[in-house]
Motif scaffolding. Structure first.
Motif, mmCIF file in Angstrom:
data_model
loop_
_atom_site.group_PDB
_atom_site.id
_atom_site.type_symbol
_atom_site.label_atom_id
_atom_site.label_comp_id
_atom_site.label_asym_id
_atom_site.label_seq_id
_atom_site.Cartn_x
_atom_site.Cartn_y
_atom_site.Cartn_z
ATOM 1 N N GLU A 1 0.846 -1.188 0.000
ATOM 2 C CA GLU A 1 0.000 0.000 0.000
ATOM 3 C C GLU A 1 0.884 1.242 0.000
ATOM 4 N N LEU A 2 0.394 2.309 -0.604
ATOM 5 C CA LEU A 2 1.130 3.570 -0.561
ATOM 6 C C LEU A 2 1.351 3.976 0.894
ATOM 7 N N ILE A 3 2.528 4.534 1.171
ATOM 8 C CA ILE A 3 2.938 4.726 2.570
ATOM 9 C C ILE A 3 2.125 5.816 3.272
ATOM 10 N N ILE A 4 1.907 6.969 2.614
ATOM 11 C CA ILE A 4 1.249 8.086 3.314
ATOM 12 C C ILE A 4 -0.191 7.724 3.716
ATOM 13 N N PRO A 5 -1.031 7.192 2.814
ATOM 14 C CA PRO A 5 -2.384 6.817 3.261
ATOM 15 C C PRO A 5 -2.366 5.821 4.428
ATOM 16 N N CYS A 6 -1.416 4.895 4.393
ATOM 17 C CA CYS A 6 -1.301 3.917 5.480
ATOM 18 C C CYS A 6 -0.913 4.606 6.795
ATOM 19 N N ILE B 1 -1.439 7.745 7.659
ATOM 20 C CA ILE B 1 -2.555 8.575 8.136
ATOM 21 C C ILE B 1 -3.625 7.708 8.784
ATOM 22 N N ARG B 2 -3.958 6.597 8.119
ATOM 23 C CA ARG B 2 -5.027 5.738 8.640
ATOM 24 C C ARG B 2 -4.639 5.078 9.961
ATOM 25 N N GLU B 3 -3.393 4.572 10.031
ATOM 26 C CA GLU B 3 -2.964 3.841 11.220
ATOM 27 C C GLU B 3 -2.301 4.736 12.271
ATOM 28 N N LYS B 4 -2.130 6.018 11.956
ATOM 29 C CA LYS B 4 -1.499 6.974 12.877
ATOM 30 C C LYS B 4 -0.128 6.475 13.332
ATOM 31 N N GLN B 5 0.622 5.922 12.370
ATOM 32 C CA GLN B 5 1.924 5.336 12.692
ATOM 33 C C GLN B 5 3.025 5.993 11.874
ATOM 34 N N VAL B 6 4.226 6.002 12.475
ATOM 35 C CA VAL B 6 5.424 6.469 11.783
ATOM 36 C C VAL B 6 6.089 5.268 11.118
ATOM 37 N N PHE B 7 6.497 5.426 9.863
ATOM 38 C CA PHE B 7 7.218 4.376 9.147
ATOM 39 C C PHE B 7 8.577 4.926 8.739
ATOM 40 N N LEU B 8 9.639 4.308 9.228
ATOM 41 C CA LEU B 8 10.990 4.785 8.967
ATOM 42 C C LEU B 8 11.719 3.863 7.991
ATOM 43 N N ASN C 1 8.465 5.651 -13.369
ATOM 44 C CA ASN C 1 8.729 4.679 -12.309
ATOM 45 C C ASN C 1 9.775 5.227 -11.350
ATOM 46 N N VAL C 2 9.488 5.139 -10.058
ATOM 47 C CA VAL C 2 10.369 5.712 -9.034
ATOM 48 C C VAL C 2 10.602 4.674 -7.938
ATOM 49 N N ASP C 3 11.838 4.620 -7.475
ATOM 50 C CA ASP C 3 12.240 3.693 -6.407
ATOM 51 C C ASP C 3 12.793 4.544 -5.267
ATOM 52 N N ILE C 4 12.137 4.501 -4.103
ATOM 53 C CA ILE C 4 12.512 5.406 -3.002
ATOM 54 C C ILE C 4 12.695 4.662 -1.696
ATOM 55 N N THR C 5 13.362 5.329 -0.745
ATOM 56 C CA THR C 5 13.267 4.976 0.674
ATOM 57 C C THR C 5 12.696 6.215 1.368
ATOM 58 N N ALA C 6 11.784 6.001 2.312
ATOM 59 C CA ALA C 6 11.071 7.140 2.884
ATOM 60 C C ALA C 6 10.889 7.000 4.388
ATOM 61 N N ASN C 7 10.922 8.147 5.048
ATOM 62 C CA ASN C 7 10.453 8.279 6.422
ATOM 63 C C ASN C 7 9.110 8.991 6.356
ATOM 64 N N THR C 8 8.073 8.354 6.889
ATOM 65 C CA THR C 8 6.713 8.875 6.748
ATOM 66 C C THR C 8 6.094 9.097 8.119
ATOM 67 N N TYR C 9 5.437 10.246 8.294
ATOM 68 C CA TYR C 9 4.895 10.636 9.599
ATOM 69 C C TYR C 9 3.451 11.116 9.449
ATOM 70 N N PRO C 10 2.564 10.703 10.354
ATOM 71 C CA PRO C 10 1.243 11.330 10.401
ATOM 72 C C PRO C 10 1.351 12.659 11.149
ATOM 73 N N ILE C 11 0.513 13.605 10.804
ATOM 74 C CA ILE C 11 0.495 14.897 11.508
ATOM 75 C C ILE C 11 -0.701 14.865 12.458
ATOM 76 N N VAL D 1 -6.002 13.847 13.494
ATOM 77 C CA VAL D 1 -5.078 13.640 12.382
ATOM 78 C C VAL D 1 -5.333 14.707 11.320
ATOM 79 N N LEU D 2 -4.321 15.542 11.082
ATOM 80 C CA LEU D 2 -4.463 16.616 10.087
ATOM 81 C C LEU D 2 -3.959 16.201 8.711
ATOM 82 N N GLY D 3 -3.140 15.152 8.674
ATOM 83 C CA GLY D 3 -2.575 14.723 7.398
ATOM 84 C C GLY D 3 -1.328 13.890 7.631
#
Length: 578
Positions: free
Chosen positions: A161-166, A168-175, A188-198, A204-206
């Motif tokens: 699943e796309l990281i940001i929607p996940c 936001i929904r789970e209110k979890q940080v993914f590092l 096509n893009v290949d990334i590593t990401a740190n993702t945070y809910p606000i 939850v604002l975003g």
């Protein structure tokens, strides 16, 4: 409503209001204005000049000039409501506290400068912000995707699943989460990401992601390995060296900035052509990026670790070009040295012949012999040297035109033009202009130490009306010209800073002519094609209730490209829905 009543209502809403004469002398103020301007009482402000207290409030609201009135305190002028009974030669000025606005602009400016890509979404996963690094990595135009749902712009390719929607929904940080996705424009893009809910006060604002391009990290790792191999080889001269040749191509398909379907189709064709060893002939007008495509084909082929050499057939005299291509033996002519030619140097790699149509027709015959036999003989030499070279070539006029004008041998065309590719000119892919312009602006900002944000809407209209005879190279030149003469405090490129020849050029009125084509036939075909295009756009707009984003997705074009065509054909969207 009389102005005194308006001023009281505005004050109740926390908005400052004052009446100023033509010379900006303050005549009256409301309670909120006294508070916002740090006045002790009404009389303290009466009789003073507004430009002495907060000069930016004298500017029109559209200019968005912040008035700095103290540490971390800013005011911003607002649109003024219609007021009756104002004193003669006086105006009503309305303003508000704007510290949050100013801070937001400053934070956004800071994010624009960081090297990591940043994307931010609201609680419904609609994209609200992309920084410059993200725009460059994903090759998206902010105007086309801001307000769109994250999942409508990006599609995961790794089964996750796309990281940001996940997040936001789970209110979890993914590092350090890795993800591979494709954009709406097939990048096509290949990334590593740190993702945070606000999250603020439990709400939850975003959410947002800070991303690194994994392909860039991977490329850096490969370079480190190559450097280590070179160090080992230097410490042990008997050990065979490995890795790429120093004669290498630097561009890859990911370096080709685009969102247009025509370029995406061309890249797909190039990917397929890269898998074989067949010769490729690329036609494109001056400035379309022919060498960029040629280098990308080489780097996507099995010869990628071999050398890549390019020679400009138009820049070198015929008597020197033959020696450079095939090599020379000492004494072949005055000053000749024992030297390998480009074919030998490119053995097991790729040789690109730039502007092949400029090569002398007699030399083309010798080139044909080398291609047929896979053997070169140096100028002044007798021995045959076998070479394994893939040849790419490009032309700046159509191949058939080059043959008819005796600038290209027909038999050489059949040998070198096994795969024929045509790069569309910029005037046929205008949806790419905003993204290309943004890339050039970011590049110039770094090189010229500037801070230009983008193109003014009037400049975009001017660019869309222009025919771009110099194509992408001309666009880059114009952007650099504008940034060089742009005032330091001007963040947007306005038409005033664009070279005058653009607006004066007859190409605005007359499209670039094409040879061997009847004007009557061209007019008829163009008219028919435009009628079909207009009819199709109207039909899809009706089917989707006038929704621009949905219509653009169905038509596989960007929102900006669709809006340009709506203006071009004078389509009234509201009337279509009646």
């Amino acid at each position: 409503m009389e102005y005194q009543e308006i001023m009281k209502v505005l004050s109740d809403c926390g908005l400052g209001a004052l009446v100023a004469a033509d010379d900006w002398k303050i005549c009256e103020v409301n309670e909120a204005a006294v508070r916002l301007l740090h006045g002790q009482e009404h009389n303290w402000l009466i009789g003073k000049y507004l430009f002495e207290i907060a000069e930016p409030l004298c500017a029109e609201p559209e200019q968005k000039m912040y008035a700095y009135i103290g540490f971390n305190e800013y005011l911003l002028r607002c649109p003024t409501p219609a007021a009756h009974n104002l004193p003669p030669d006086c105006r009503l000025i309305v303003f508000r506290a704007a510290t949050r606005d100013a801070q937001c602009d400053m934070f956004e400016h800071a994010l624009e400068q960081v090297s990591d890509a940043v994307i931010m979404c609201d609680e419904e996963t609609r994209i609200s912000f992309l920084n410059n690094a993200c725009i460059k990595m994903d090759e998206v135009v902010p105007g086309d995707v801001i307000g769109e749902k994250n999942e409508d712009v990006y599609e995961p390719l790794d089964g996750q699943e796309l990281i940001i929607p996940c997040s936001i929904r789970e209110k979890q940080v993914f590092l350090s989460r890795r993800q591979i996705y494709t954009t709406r424009y097939n990048k096509n893009v290949d990334i590593t990401a740190n993702t945070y809910p606000i999250i603020q006060n439990g709400q939850v604002l975003g959410g947002y992601s800070i991303m690194k391009d994994w392909s860039a990290v991977d490329s850096l790792n490969k370079k480190i390995i190559e450097l280590q191999a070179k160090l080992i080889a230097q410490s042990d001269p008997g050990k065979q060296r490995s890795g790429k040749s120093a004669l290498s191509a630097k561009y890859h398909f990911n370096d080709i900035t685009h969102i247009s379907a025509s370029i995406e189709t061309l890249i797909e064709q190039c990917h397929r052509a890269a898998k074989s060893d067949s010769s490729v002939m690329i036609y494109g007008e001056t400035g379309t990026g022919k060498e960029l495509f040629a280098q990308s084909i080489h780097n996507d082929s099995r010869r990628a670790k071999g050398p890549f050499l390019a020679i400009n057939c138009a820049a070198i005299p015929e008597n020197l070009l033959e020696g450079l291509l095939f090599g020379t033996e000492k004494g072949a002519y005055t000053g000749a040295e024992h030297r390998q030619g480009y074919f030998e140097q490119a053995n097991n790699g790729t040789l690109m012949l730039d502007e092949l149509n400029s090569m002398n027709i007699n030399l083309q015959a010798k080139l044909l012999r080398v291609l047929q036999d896979g053997v070169v003989r140096r100028v002044g030499g007798a021995s045959a040297i076998h070479v394994d070279v893939r040849v790419l070539s490009n032309l700046n006029i159509p191949p058939m035109q080059a043959i008819e004008e005796n600038k290209l041998r027909r038999d050489l065309f059949y040998r070198l033009g096994v795969v024929n590719l045509t790069i569309p000119p910029l005037r046929e892919r205008k949806e790419d202009i905003p993204l290309l312009a943004k890339q050039f602006i970011m590049k110039c900002n770094v090189r010229l130490s500037r801070n230009v944000r983008g193109l003014d809407p009037a400049t975009v209209d001017l660019f869309n009306a222009y025919s771009w005879p110099g194509n992408i190279r001309e666009l880059e030149h114009i952007i650099e010209h504008a940034i060089n003469i742009l005032p330091d405090d001007e963040p947007m490129i306005k038409p005033d800073y664009i070279p005058k020849y653009m607006s004066e050029s007859q190409s605005l009125l007359h499209p670039v002519s094409r040879p061997a084509e009847s004007p009557a036939l061209r007019s008829s075909l163009n008219s028919t094609m435009q009628d079909v295009e207009r009819s199709t756009i109207c039909k899809v707009l009706r089917e989707h209730g006038g929704n621009i984003s949905a219509t653009a997705r169905v038509l596989k074009m960007s929102r900006q490209n669709l809006q340009y065509r709506i203006r071009k054909y004078g389509i009234q969207v509201k009337e279509l829905l009646m």
